[in-house]
Scaffold this motif. Sequence first.
Motif, PDB file in Angstrom:
ATOM      1  N   SER A  37       0.829  -1.197   0.000  1.00 13.85           N
ATOM      2  CA  SER A  37       0.000   0.000   0.000  1.00 13.85           C
ATOM      3  C   SER A  37       0.868   1.252   0.000  1.00 13.85           C
ATOM      4  O   SER A  37       1.755   1.420   0.841  1.00 13.85           O
ATOM      5  CB  SER A  37      -0.903   0.007   1.239  1.00 13.85           C
ATOM      6  OG  SER A  37      -1.456   1.299   1.437  1.00 13.85           O
ATOM      7  N   ILE A  38       0.620   2.136  -0.943  1.00 12.25           N
ATOM      8  CA  ILE A  38       1.400   3.372  -1.029  1.00 12.25           C
ATOM      9  C   ILE A  38       1.150   4.261   0.187  1.00 12.25           C
ATOM     10  O   ILE A  38       2.002   5.043   0.598  1.00 12.25           O
ATOM     11  CB  ILE A  38       1.084   4.128  -2.347  1.00 12.25           C
ATOM     12  CG1 ILE A  38       2.124   5.221  -2.585  1.00 12.25           C
ATOM     13  CG2 ILE A  38      -0.324   4.700  -2.324  1.00 12.25           C
ATOM     14  CD1 ILE A  38       2.023   5.862  -3.952  1.00 12.25           C
ATOM     15  N   HIS A  39      -0.016   4.125   0.808  1.00 13.92           N
ATOM     16  CA  HIS A  39      -0.330   4.900   2.017  1.00 13.92           C
ATOM     17  C   HIS A  39       0.555   4.445   3.173  1.00 13.92           C
ATOM     18  O   HIS A  39       1.123   5.264   3.908  1.00 13.92           O
ATOM     19  CB  HIS A  39      -1.807   4.738   2.376  1.00 13.92           C
ATOM     20  CG  HIS A  39      -2.742   5.213   1.314  1.00 13.92           C
ATOM     21  ND1 HIS A  39      -3.070   6.544   1.155  1.00 13.92           N
ATOM     22  CD2 HIS A  39      -3.402   4.544   0.339  1.00 13.92           C
ATOM     23  CE1 HIS A  39      -3.902   6.667   0.139  1.00 13.92           C
ATOM     24  NE2 HIS A  39      -4.114   5.473  -0.381  1.00 13.92           N
ATOM     25  N   SER A  52       4.284   5.395   2.433  1.00 13.90           N
ATOM     26  CA  SER A  52       4.604   6.817   2.616  1.00 13.90           C
ATOM     27  C   SER A  52       4.881   7.127   4.081  1.00 13.90           C
ATOM     28  O   SER A  52       5.758   7.916   4.412  1.00 13.90           O
ATOM     29  CB  SER A  52       3.466   7.693   2.094  1.00 13.90           C
ATOM     30  OG  SER A  52       2.306   7.580   2.901  1.00 13.90           O
ATOM     31  N   LYS A  53       4.142   6.477   4.983  1.00 12.42           N
ATOM     32  CA  LYS A  53       4.364   6.681   6.411  1.00 12.42           C
ATOM     33  C   LYS A  53       5.678   6.044   6.851  1.00 12.42           C
ATOM     34  O   LYS A  53       6.401   6.584   7.682  1.00 12.42           O
ATOM     35  CB  LYS A  53       3.204   6.090   7.212  1.00 12.42           C
ATOM     36  CG  LYS A  53       1.892   6.844   7.043  1.00 12.42           C
ATOM     37  CD  LYS A  53       0.785   6.229   7.900  1.00 12.42           C
ATOM     38  CE  LYS A  53      -0.522   7.004   7.750  1.00 12.42           C
ATOM     39  NZ  LYS A  53      -1.601   6.424   8.581  1.00 12.42           N
ATOM     40  N   SER A  77       5.615  12.023   1.383  1.00 15.74           N
ATOM     41  CA  SER A  77       4.199  12.147   1.061  1.00 15.74           C
ATOM     42  C   SER A  77       3.807  11.215  -0.080  1.00 15.74           C
ATOM     43  O   SER A  77       4.645  10.811  -0.897  1.00 15.74           O
ATOM     44  CB  SER A  77       3.873  13.593   0.670  1.00 15.74           C
ATOM     45  OG  SER A  77       4.476  13.921  -0.572  1.00 15.74           O
ATOM     46  N   ILE A  78       2.527  10.888  -0.135  1.00 17.32           N
ATOM     47  CA  ILE A  78       2.003  10.061  -1.220  1.00 17.32           C
ATOM     48  C   ILE A  78       2.233  10.760  -2.554  1.00 17.32           C
ATOM     49  O   ILE A  78       2.584  10.133  -3.555  1.00 17.32           O
ATOM     50  CB  ILE A  78       0.504   9.770  -1.000  1.00 17.32           C
ATOM     51  CG1 ILE A  78       0.313   8.891   0.237  1.00 17.32           C
ATOM     52  CG2 ILE A  78      -0.106   9.091  -2.227  1.00 17.32           C
ATOM     53  CD1 ILE A  78      -1.133   8.663   0.610  1.00 17.32           C
ATOM     54  N   ASP A  79       2.056  12.079  -2.559  1.00 10.20           N
ATOM     55  CA  ASP A  79       2.243  12.860  -3.786  1.00 10.20           C
ATOM     56  C   ASP A  79       3.669  12.714  -4.317  1.00 10.20           C
ATOM     57  O   ASP A  79       3.879  12.502  -5.519  1.00 10.20           O
ATOM     58  CB  ASP A  79       1.936  14.334  -3.514  1.00 10.20           C
ATOM     59  CG  ASP A  79       2.168  15.207  -4.739  1.00 10.20           C
ATOM     60  OD1 ASP A  79       1.474  15.001  -5.750  1.00 10.20           O
ATOM     61  OD2 ASP A  79       3.055  16.078  -4.687  1.00 10.20           O
ATOM     62  N   LEU A 101       5.799  10.247  -3.699  1.00  9.32           N
ATOM     63  CA  LEU A 101       6.014   8.873  -4.164  1.00  9.32           C
ATOM     64  C   LEU A 101       5.416   8.673  -5.549  1.00  9.32           C
ATOM     65  O   LEU A 101       6.020   8.026  -6.413  1.00  9.32           O
ATOM     66  CB  LEU A 101       5.400   7.879  -3.171  1.00  9.32           C
ATOM     67  CG  LEU A 101       6.086   7.737  -1.811  1.00  9.32           C
ATOM     68  CD1 LEU A 101       5.362   6.711  -0.960  1.00  9.32           C
ATOM     69  CD2 LEU A 101       7.550   7.329  -1.974  1.00  9.32           C
ATOM     70  N   GLU A 102       4.224   9.227  -5.768  1.00 10.64           N
ATOM     71  CA  GLU A 102       3.579   9.072  -7.068  1.00 10.64           C
ATOM     72  C   GLU A 102       4.348   9.809  -8.159  1.00 10.64           C
ATOM     73  O   GLU A 102       4.443   9.348  -9.294  1.00 10.64           O
ATOM     74  CB  GLU A 102       2.137   9.577  -6.996  1.00 10.64           C
ATOM     75  CG  GLU A 102       1.225   8.655  -6.190  1.00 10.64           C
ATOM     76  CD  GLU A 102      -0.181   9.193  -6.064  1.00 10.64           C
ATOM     77  OE1 GLU A 102      -0.357  10.421  -6.199  1.00 10.64           O
ATOM     78  OE2 GLU A 102      -1.115   8.393  -5.822  1.00 10.64           O
ATOM     79  N   VAL A 116       4.124   2.406  -9.400  1.00 10.98           N
ATOM     80  CA  VAL A 116       2.830   2.313  -8.725  1.00 10.98           C
ATOM     81  C   VAL A 116       1.811   1.679  -9.665  1.00 10.98           C
ATOM     82  O   VAL A 116       1.335   2.303 -10.596  1.00 10.98           O
ATOM     83  CB  VAL A 116       2.327   3.693  -8.266  1.00 10.98           C
ATOM     84  CG1 VAL A 116       0.998   3.552  -7.550  1.00 10.98           C
ATOM     85  CG2 VAL A 116       3.343   4.352  -7.355  1.00 10.98           C
ATOM     86  N   ASP A 152      -3.105  -0.169  -5.557  1.00  8.68           N
ATOM     87  CA  ASP A 152      -3.082   0.284  -4.165  1.00  8.68           C
ATOM     88  C   ASP A 152      -3.902  -0.690  -3.344  1.00  8.68           C
ATOM     89  O   ASP A 152      -5.104  -0.549  -3.217  1.00  8.68           O
ATOM     90  CB  ASP A 152      -3.668   1.702  -4.083  1.00  8.68           C
ATOM     91  CG  ASP A 152      -3.556   2.278  -2.684  1.00  8.68           C
ATOM     92  OD1 ASP A 152      -2.820   1.690  -1.860  1.00  8.68           O
ATOM     93  OD2 ASP A 152      -4.200   3.295  -2.407  1.00  8.68           O
TER      94      ASP A 152
END
Length: 298
Positions: free
Chosen positions: A234-236, A239-240, A245-247, A249-250, A257, A260
């Motif tokens: 999970s990208i969420h 990121s943690k 941030s998710i932004d 990473l994307e 990616v 998700d």
Amino acid sequence: IDKISTRDFSKYWEWRKHNYKQKEPSNGSLVRERTSILNLINFCVERGHLTKIIDIPKPQVDMFRRRSTFTEGEYKKITRLLREWVKDGKVLGKWRDRYIFQQYFLILSNSGLRVGELRHLKWDDVKPKKRPDDPLVVEVKGKTGKRQVVFNKGSDEYVRRLFDLRTKHLGSTPPLNEVIFVNYSTNKLFTSMKNSFIGLMKFCNIPLEKDGINRTLYSLRHFYITRRLSQDVSIHLLSKNVGSSIDMLERFYSHIVTSDVSEQITKTTRTIRKKESYPTTYPWITYEKQKQIEYKVE
């Protein structure tokens, strides 16, 4: 300063990209310069030199160029030759430093920690484990503040090796407020592992430059992120774990990616080897009758 406009800054970034003393500034450097300029603009508004905040656009030239990393094949080759590289250090009087760097390399590629975060990591930053199968978790203070980082399963082996090495050197367990990667000559943290990284790459015949970008120790963080994303973590959650941030990473890893899905951050296909018990105790293992592991430290 009241004559400066937003349009001037658009031209400035292009000028700045080609005007420097030693080397071309990276986009990261330009972003940091923008932050400093914004602080100056805010100061001028507070003092009445300007009537309003000037909109300063972010530099866009190569802003989101992909990070340099390793292929899966290159990484397997390096990890296969790591032990031989360490062993060859004996005749050069560099065995211990290479052994320490071996763990440094493996932890970076299995945690996503930033280089600075790992260098300042202390024994008491390692969180207690409640169950034998729990992954190792450490607390770091990084760019985004404090966060807990989950290692890939089996990676606590590398931390145990360092603990055993330091215990043998001191004749007792190391103080918990000591950095994990300590220079045995100065009893302070290592200032840099760059030379060891370059030496290992040469030993493994892995080119430092790839696609026009130099590979550095930070490439191991990018390898970790790329690998986790390719395994549908999970990208969420990711990121943690990496403190980004998710932004971001994307933007940087959009080629990786693919989906998700709600998977555990420790999802792995790695085979964990069982070992015999050994009478060493580790401060971060709190469960009853802990299974200690033996590592030969020469």
